[in-house]
Structures are given as C-alpha cells and as structure tokens.
Motif scaffolding. Structure first.
Motif, mmCIF file in Angstrom:
data_model
loop_
_atom_site.group_PDB
_atom_site.id
_atom_site.type_symbol
_atom_site.label_atom_id
_atom_site.label_comp_id
_atom_site.label_asym_id
_atom_site.label_seq_id
_atom_site.Cartn_x
_atom_site.Cartn_y
_atom_site.Cartn_z
ATOM 1 N N ARG A 74 -37.289 34.809 -14.536
ATOM 2 C CA ARG A 74 -38.549 34.379 -13.911
ATOM 3 C C ARG A 74 -38.491 32.896 -13.565
ATOM 4 N NH1 ARG A 74 -43.691 32.606 -15.889
ATOM 5 N NH2 ARG A 74 -45.347 33.095 -14.386
ATOM 6 N N THR A 75 -38.120 32.083 -14.565
ATOM 7 C CA THR A 75 -37.992 30.645 -14.326
ATOM 8 C C THR A 75 -37.106 30.053 -15.434
ATOM 9 O OG1 THR A 75 -39.189 28.580 -13.895
ATOM 10 C CG2 THR A 75 -40.088 30.002 -15.619
ATOM 11 N N TYR A 76 -36.997 28.763 -15.474
ATOM 12 C CA TYR A 76 -36.148 28.103 -16.468
ATOM 13 C C TYR A 76 -36.722 26.742 -16.803
ATOM 14 C CZ TYR A 76 -34.556 25.403 -12.466
ATOM 15 O OH TYR A 76 -34.524 24.594 -11.369
ATOM 16 N N LYS A 77 -36.272 26.161 -17.911
ATOM 17 C CA LYS A 77 -36.648 24.781 -18.235
ATOM 18 C C LYS A 77 -35.544 24.138 -19.053
ATOM 19 C CE LYS A 77 -39.963 26.812 -21.506
ATOM 20 N NZ LYS A 77 -41.322 26.750 -22.008
ATOM 21 N N ASP A 78 -35.422 22.851 -18.949
ATOM 22 C CA ASP A 78 -34.429 22.094 -19.728
ATOM 23 C C ASP A 78 -33.014 22.650 -19.574
ATOM 24 O OD1 ASP A 78 -36.589 20.616 -20.735
ATOM 25 O OD2 ASP A 78 -36.905 22.082 -22.334
ATOM 26 N N VAL A 79 -32.602 22.871 -18.334
ATOM 27 C CA VAL A 79 -31.246 23.378 -18.104
ATOM 28 C C VAL A 79 -30.310 22.219 -17.759
ATOM 29 C CG1 VAL A 79 -29.807 24.763 -16.554
ATOM 30 C CG2 VAL A 79 -31.916 25.719 -17.471
ATOM 31 N N SER A 80 -29.187 22.155 -18.461
ATOM 32 C CA SER A 80 -28.156 21.148 -18.198
ATOM 33 C C SER A 80 -26.842 21.866 -17.903
ATOM 34 C CB SER A 80 -27.986 20.236 -19.413
ATOM 35 O OG SER A 80 -29.208 19.638 -19.783
ATOM 36 N N GLN A 81 -25.793 21.085 -17.726
ATOM 37 C CA GLN A 81 -24.504 21.685 -17.402
ATOM 38 C C GLN A 81 -23.379 20.951 -18.123
ATOM 39 O OE1 GLN A 81 -23.478 21.559 -13.263
ATOM 40 N NE2 GLN A 81 -22.544 23.569 -13.319
ATOM 41 N N PHE A 82 -22.362 21.729 -18.500
ATOM 42 C CA PHE A 82 -21.129 21.122 -18.994
ATOM 43 C C PHE A 82 -20.338 20.652 -17.768
ATOM 44 C CE2 PHE A 82 -21.982 24.160 -22.544
ATOM 45 C CZ PHE A 82 -21.993 23.256 -23.597
ATOM 46 N N ASP A 83 -20.636 19.441 -17.318
ATOM 47 C CA ASP A 83 -20.061 18.964 -16.050
ATOM 48 C C ASP A 83 -18.544 18.918 -16.068
ATOM 49 O OD1 ASP A 83 -22.517 18.635 -14.778
ATOM 50 O OD2 ASP A 83 -22.812 16.646 -15.634
ATOM 51 N N GLY A 84 -17.973 18.547 -17.228
ATOM 52 C CA GLY A 84 -16.517 18.450 -17.332
ATOM 53 C C GLY A 84 -15.825 19.790 -17.131
ATOM 54 N N LEU A 85 -16.498 20.858 -17.516
ATOM 55 C CA LEU A 85 -15.910 22.196 -17.359
ATOM 56 C C LEU A 85 -15.987 22.642 -15.904
ATOM 57 C CD1 LEU A 85 -17.446 24.030 -20.470
ATOM 58 C CD2 LEU A 85 -15.339 22.704 -20.321
ATOM 59 N N PHE A 86 -17.089 22.279 -15.273
ATOM 60 C CA PHE A 86 -17.306 22.737 -13.897
ATOM 61 C C PHE A 86 -16.352 22.053 -12.924
ATOM 62 C CE2 PHE A 86 -19.712 23.098 -9.894
ATOM 63 C CZ PHE A 86 -19.954 24.465 -9.903
ATOM 64 N N SER A 87 -16.020 20.779 -13.212
ATOM 65 C CA SER A 87 -15.268 19.984 -12.231
ATOM 66 C C SER A 87 -13.768 19.908 -12.504
ATOM 67 C CB SER A 87 -15.846 18.561 -12.182
ATOM 68 O OG SER A 87 -15.765 17.968 -13.474
ATOM 69 N N ASP A 88 -13.311 20.377 -13.653
ATOM 70 C CA ASP A 88 -11.898 20.275 -14.024
ATOM 71 C C ASP A 88 -11.301 21.682 -14.100
ATOM 72 O OD1 ASP A 88 -9.611 20.350 -16.003
ATOM 73 O OD2 ASP A 88 -9.926 18.177 -15.981
ATOM 74 N N LEU A 89 -10.323 21.968 -13.250
ATOM 75 C CA LEU A 89 -9.784 23.329 -13.135
ATOM 76 C C LEU A 89 -9.207 23.839 -14.454
ATOM 77 C CD1 LEU A 89 -9.088 25.749 -11.315
ATOM 78 C CD2 LEU A 89 -6.911 24.638 -10.795
ATOM 79 N N THR A 90 -8.467 22.983 -15.158
ATOM 80 C CA THR A 90 -7.850 23.418 -16.412
ATOM 81 C C THR A 90 -8.896 23.701 -17.479
ATOM 82 O OG1 THR A 90 -5.855 22.142 -15.920
ATOM 83 C CG2 THR A 90 -6.191 22.786 -18.207
ATOM 84 N N LYS A 91 -9.831 22.777 -17.654
ATOM 85 C CA LYS A 91 -10.913 22.994 -18.619
ATOM 86 C C LYS A 91 -11.708 24.255 -18.256
ATOM 87 C CE LYS A 91 -11.725 18.135 -19.912
ATOM 88 N NZ LYS A 91 -12.718 17.036 -19.895
ATOM 89 N N ASN A 92 -11.971 24.410 -16.966
ATOM 90 C CA ASN A 92 -12.703 25.568 -16.452
ATOM 91 C C ASN A 92 -11.989 26.870 -16.830
ATOM 92 O OD1 ASN A 92 -13.633 27.664 -14.573
ATOM 93 N ND2 ASN A 92 -14.670 26.015 -13.489
ATOM 94 N N ALA A 93 -10.668 26.886 -16.665
ATOM 95 C CA ALA A 93 -9.881 28.090 -16.940
ATOM 96 C C ALA A 93 -9.924 28.457 -18.426
ATOM 97 C CB ALA A 93 -8.441 27.889 -16.482
ATOM 98 N N TYR A 94 -9.766 27.463 -19.282
ATOM 99 C CA TYR A 94 -9.827 27.728 -20.730
ATOM 100 C C TYR A 94 -11.214 28.207 -21.144
ATOM 101 C CZ TYR A 94 -5.211 25.866 -21.945
ATOM 102 O OH TYR A 94 -3.851 25.682 -22.086
ATOM 103 N N ALA A 95 -12.250 27.513 -20.652
ATOM 104 C CA ALA A 95 -13.620 27.879 -21.013
ATOM 105 C C ALA A 95 -13.974 29.278 -20.508
ATOM 106 C CB ALA A 95 -14.594 26.849 -20.444
ATOM 107 N N SER A 96 -13.546 29.602 -19.301
ATOM 108 C CA SER A 96 -13.823 30.929 -18.735
ATOM 109 C C SER A 96 -13.158 32.020 -19.563
ATOM 110 C CB SER A 96 -13.327 31.008 -17.285
ATOM 111 O OG SER A 96 -14.022 30.100 -16.468
ATOM 112 N N PHE A 97 -11.922 31.774 -20.004
ATOM 113 C CA PHE A 97 -11.207 32.747 -20.828
ATOM 114 C C PHE A 97 -11.911 32.943 -22.172
ATOM 115 C CE2 PHE A 97 -7.722 33.280 -24.091
ATOM 116 C CZ PHE A 97 -7.638 34.666 -23.934
ATOM 117 N N ILE A 98 -12.330 31.849 -22.792
ATOM 118 C CA ILE A 98 -13.015 31.936 -24.078
ATOM 119 C C ILE A 98 -14.278 32.792 -23.969
ATOM 120 C CG2 ILE A 98 -14.444 30.556 -25.674
ATOM 121 C CD1 ILE A 98 -12.251 28.361 -25.450
ATOM 122 N N LEU A 99 -15.094 32.524 -22.949
ATOM 123 C CA LEU A 99 -16.345 33.265 -22.805
ATOM 124 C C LEU A 99 -16.084 34.721 -22.435
ATOM 125 C CD1 LEU A 99 -18.500 30.527 -21.050
ATOM 126 C CD2 LEU A 99 -18.572 31.222 -23.433
#
Length: 251
Positions: A74-99
């Motif tokens: 419906r809606t959201y509040k207080d949403v942030s982002q792990f910016d380092g994961l989103f912008s770094d391909l290697t970090k992104n790949a590890y984090a995606s695998f973990i989840l």
C-alpha cells in the motif's frame, strides 16, 4: 485468512515487472517470513512505490497481508538502501547469492527466526567493506541447519574427541579426528587449519565472526569445501551462485 493492513520491516531482494505497470517484489521480513508483494502501478512515472522496491532497500512497508500467495504493497515509510551493494558488482553478487540461499531454505511466510538477523548482519558487513567472500562462507555454514543438514562440528563423529587434528567427512556428516581418517578415504583432505575455520564459522554466533581474517589459500580451500558440502548434501542450482563463480573466475 482475510486481508489485513500490516506494517512489516524487511529487505527487498528480488523484483520483476508484472503486467504493464505493476511490480512484483520479494521482501525478507523480520517477523513474517518471505513475502511476495504486488505493487500496483509502481512502474508508472509518477509512482513513488518503485523507488522503495529497488533491490537492497530496507525499512517499513505497509501491506495488505494475506498469509499466503501475494500480498499487496500500500505504502512505505523510512526506507533506505544499502548503497554499497547496489553500486558495486562484486558486493551485489555476494549479497544476491546470500539472500537467494536463505530464500530457498524457507517457504513463503515461514518465520525466519535468527536467519533474518543473519541476512541483515551479512548485508551490513558487506556494505561496509568487510570481505564478502568470508561473510558468505559464514552464512553458508550457519544456514546448513535451515536446510536440514546439521553436521557434527564439535567433536569427532566416531569417538567424540574434541582436540587434535580434524578433517571433514561428508559421508559421516561431520568431522573426523586423525585416528579415524581411514574410515572415509573420500573425506575432504583439508589441512587442520582449514577444518578449524569451518568449525569456527559453524559453531560461533555470527555476531562474533564479522572480522575474521584468513589468508587467501585457506579461504579458497574452505570455499571449495563448503561448495562440496552443499553439492553433495543439498544440491541447489542457483543462478546467483553460477554468476558469483563466473565473477571469481574473471578476477
């Protein structure tokens, strides 16, 4: 179960287009398990929902909760982002695998218990620059229990010995002391230090493992050992793992 309006805290980790302007997004929540959210019109230019559903966003989401199948954002509040994961391909790949790995260990809406905290711990550490390979190995070892595989790592599976040189035996479901190496010729043939690392990252609470440092050779050996344990006991076939392996080959 009737739909109810509910606030959930969680981490967005998968999203895909649905129909013309809608989005489907998976959220890993603290108390309500993994939920697939339908966000109506999230891809329309004026919609504010789309930005809250970027991968590795986290915060509070207000949803029409069903307890099975799709729930609706419906809606959201207080949403942030792990910016380092989103912008770094290697970090992104590890984090995606973990989840992805945690996602496959549970059915939708099943409470994740300590594994939500494990996911959050892992993303925070990787985002902050901790060695993503080591954090991933910690998650893999600690997640074995959720997959119904709980190797005996405290003592030799045969005699109960707790001190000495050990190796890992997939066939025996845990560690063998040097006196019983001959019971499994197919044991992993790890060096004592490598087995010690596997024992440590399996047995110690993950909060105490965030800054563990080992050399590259040991880390490579433990990664291969963990891969074998997964292949021969769980046999997952995750695209995120294949991508991570390809990434490592190109390093």
């Amino acid at each position: 179960m009737a739909r109810q309006l509910k606030e959930v805290q969680g981490i967005i980790f998968k999203r895909q287009k649905y129909r013309e302007a809608d989005l489907l997004a998976k959220i890993m929540t603290k108390n309500n398990g993994i939920i697939t959210l339908l966000a109506h019109g999230a891809l329309k230019p004026k919609s504010k929902l789309g930005a809250s559903l970027l991968n590795f966003s986290y915060g509070t989401y207000v949803i029409y909760f069903t307890g099975h199948g799709l729930s609706t954002l419906r809606t959201y509040k207080d949403v942030s982002q792990f910016d380092g994961l989103f912008s770094d391909l290697t970090k992104n790949a590890y984090a995606s695998f973990i989840l992805d790995l945690i996602d496959h260990a549970f059915i939708e809406y099943q409470n994740l218990g300590k594994y939500y905290n494990l996911a959050n711990f892992a993303l925070q550490k990787i985002n902050a620059g901790t060695d993503p390979e080591m954090i991933t190995q910690i998650v893999q070892m600690q997640l074995l229990q959720a997959y119904g595989v709980e190797p005996e790592m405290r003592h030799c599976v045969i005699c109960g010995k707790k001190q000495g040189k050990f190796d890992y035996s997939i066939k025996s479901g845990g560690i063998l002391c040097s006196q019983h190496f001959d019971t499994d010729p197919g044991r992993l043939h790890l060096k004592p230090k490598e087995t010690a690392v596997l024992r440590t990252i399996f047995l110690l609470p993950f909060e105490r493992l965030g800054d563990i440092k080992i050399n590259t050779a040991t880390k490579t050996a433990t990664r291969k050992a963990i891969d074998r344990i997964y292949q021969e006991t769980i046999d997952l076939n995750l695209k995120t793992k294949k991508f991570l392996d390809e990434l490592k080959l190109n390093e």
